[in-house]
Scaffold this active site. Sequence first.
Site, short mmCIF file in Angstrom:
data_model
loop_
_atom_site.label_atom_id
_atom_site.label_comp_id
_atom_site.label_asym_id
_atom_site.label_seq_id
_atom_site.Cartn_x
_atom_site.Cartn_y
_atom_site.Cartn_z
N GLU A 114 -2.43 6.06 25.46
CA GLU A 114 -1.79 6.15 24.00
C GLU A 114 -3.15 6.41 23.19
OE1 GLU A 114 0.49 2.65 23.47
OE2 GLU A 114 1.32 3.09 25.07
N LYS A 116 -5.06 5.02 19.89
CA LYS A 116 -5.46 3.93 19.25
C LYS A 116 -5.43 4.02 17.87
CE LYS A 116 -8.53 -0.20 19.50
NZ LYS A 116 -8.34 -0.55 18.24
N ASP A 118 -5.46 3.21 13.87
CA ASP A 118 -6.45 2.50 13.29
C ASP A 118 -5.69 1.97 12.06
OD1 ASP A 118 -8.66 1.28 12.61
OD2 ASP A 118 -9.76 3.08 12.05
N TYR A 226 4.36 0.24 19.84
CA TYR A 226 3.56 0.62 21.28
C TYR A 226 3.79 -0.31 22.36
CZ TYR A 226 -0.32 -1.56 18.66
OH TYR A 226 -1.01 -2.25 17.79
N LYS A 313 -13.36 3.51 22.62
CA LYS A 313 -13.37 3.65 21.14
C LYS A 313 -14.34 4.98 21.34
CE LYS A 313 -13.65 -0.10 18.66
NZ LYS A 313 -12.92 -0.56 17.46
N CYS A 407 -29.72 8.59 -19.51
CA CYS A 407 -28.46 9.18 -18.95
C CYS A 407 -28.57 10.68 -18.96
CB CYS A 407 -27.38 8.65 -20.03
SG CYS A 407 -25.82 9.49 -19.57
N CYS A 410 -26.05 12.09 -21.61
CA CYS A 410 -26.32 11.81 -22.95
C CYS A 410 -27.56 11.42 -23.56
CB CYS A 410 -25.11 11.04 -23.66
SG CYS A 410 -25.32 9.06 -22.96
N CYS A 425 -25.08 3.61 -18.13
CA CYS A 425 -25.43 4.21 -19.44
C CYS A 425 -24.44 3.45 -20.60
CB CYS A 425 -24.89 5.66 -19.54
SG CYS A 425 -24.77 6.25 -21.16
N CYS A 431 -20.67 9.05 -24.69
CA CYS A 431 -21.24 9.79 -23.91
C CYS A 431 -19.93 10.49 -22.87
CB CYS A 431 -21.84 8.50 -22.76
SG CYS A 431 -22.28 9.41 -20.86
#
Length: 685
Positions: A114, A116, A118, A226, A313, A407, A410, A425, A431
């Site tokens: 089957e 797996k 997650d 399952y 896995k 920044c 700006c 910033c 900004c």
Amino acid sequence: MITGAEAKNRILQLRQLISEHNHKYYTLAAPEISDYEFDLLLKELQQLEEAFPDFHDPNSPTQRVGGEVNREFVQIRHNSPMLSLGNVYSREELLAFDERTRKMLGEAPEYVCELKYDGVAIGLTYENGRLKHAVTRGDGTTGDDVTANIRTIHSIPLQLHGQEYPSIFEIRGEVYMPRKSFERLNNERNLTGQEPFANPRNAAAGSLKLLDPAEVAKRRLDCFLYNLITDKAGFDNHYDSLQAARSWGLNIPPYMIRCSTLEQIYLFLDEWEKNRYKLPFDIDGIVIKVNRFQQQENLGSTSKSPRWAIAYKYAPERAATSLLSVSFQVGRTGAVTPVANLKPVVLAGTTVKRATLHNSDVIRELDVRIGDTVFVEKGGEIIPKIVSVDLTHRSLFSESLSFPESCPECNTPLVRNADEANTYCPNEDACPPQIKGKLAHFISRKAMDINSLGEGRIEMLYDHGLLKNVADLYSLTATDLLGLEKLSTDADGKIKKISFREKSVENILKGIAASRSVPFDRVLYALGIRYVGETVAKILTGWFGNIDALAKAGEEALLQVPEIGSKIASSILQYFERQEHRELINRLKEQNLRFSTEKTNEITDNRLQGKTFIVSGRFKTFSREALLATIEKYGGRNVSTISSKTDFLLAGEEMGPAKKQKATSLGVRMITEEEFLQMIHTEKL
Ligand code: IVH
């Protein structure tokens, strides 16, 4: 008017009908009626259940949108321990598993392969065909009763089909978040300034832990089953038991085969390693199980995992590419994030062009440089990351990257607090990306919900100089908007033309006007004060009643509020300290936005006038100090010794038995925390 008996009949009929259509839609993906017809049936059922509350049933399809809010989850003990699986990472290890198994059994078993999934393990118990409860793995012995949350998953039948199922059984499986739901959720979280989830598994786990099923319903989780656990069902193998469970209406995934050789298993492995990214959900491997129950029993389990099954896995996919440049992006909060621009490379089924570099510490640790060959990985995380640099390919002339000092948007000098990894910033009111982010947050669904404006339109109005802050929205006129045009590229790189025609202008203005009736707590949330999320906004508005009281509150007053700690308090203080913010609120007030709770004028704050309380034990939502303060706020009085004159004993958990006895003998009324909350306000926080 229909009679009770007629109503009951129709209610039962509708529940049956809706459940059948639900199964066809969500499990079989073969709907027979339109969404509209489905909604009509559901609405009819809702109305009947409202008119005849005696026929309430927690397993009614109407309850899928979310029932009562939980205070905390009840713990339930598993009938048999909820084990985990042993892992293998290579064909050699798989071969060893097969050899061990054959040796122990003395014969070659048939296997079932089957996927797996997650997500988060769940055990569902059905009694007489009805979903009785759903429990998480927890520590393997006891888990959380999350039944109310699980009912929101449409592919989980609340009532089984046919008559063939055992009268009581458990079936285990995996709750997961489909990738589509995950993207939608994270987009929304980004927009509202909440931390996005790193991957669908975390999002599924976080969602199951929510206490409000109505919120869970919005997350659009799904579930695959399952593992049927029963000894009286007349099957001698796993495969057949799952086919039967499917015929009862349970959502058994179709990705499953029986194998009698390792070669067949390898084919299944390879097929899904290649095709896993075409699935609409995440898998992290495949599971190989011995099929026959008798053989499973002979093999038995260790304390952690069964010997009759193993997980293979898949390794996280990794790709090498080169770093072309690094951009520094400024978000709504002003945080500056370095983003690696990569030579496009296919990874985990998608073309990756960018990867996050998180912050300046990460750049320094990796010492990654422009032109380097880098390895990118998607370790279950949606945003790829650079895991290492291939130094053998480094150019002799490369230079370490430096983080900008001002920044990039700006030019304001950036700041970094000593205890934080992020660089900010500080120019929050001027900004551009910060303003656009604030505007987008303001109009978002959980805030002012102005859905006739989207992010694209906001950006366009900003670029045309029509919006400088959220208050400007309310002075927009049809003349401002008509005929504006802009080309924009969407996430897939397609160019779209956005233009404002009469109809959309009308809708936008209507949407803005309608937002004037959005309740105070959402207005407060919409302002985007750091750490003031939806729940905190509700608590603050419930406590202070109006914005002036909140703006005036000093640190001490803020800290008295339940759930408000020093981090939130100082953020609120900082917000209201600024003249710009006070002016903004005044402008919004002039535009008639709601800045007080409706109830403050009707309900006096002296609901508990003349009443004496004694507080004892531990409480779930309040600290003891917060409870004492709340009682006083509503005009009540706290006493420290109980007497016949005491009106209420507010009893928490772990209250001593002597107190209880004394209260009973003196005739003092005992109330729970919930009852107390109801006394002060019926609305839930
Ligand atoms: S069978 C006794 N089958 O993976 C263990 N588990 O890492 C029975 N999982 O705990 C589990 N897909 O939460 C089984 N097709 C599948 C699965 C699966 C995902 C999860 C499950 C398990 C974990 C182990």
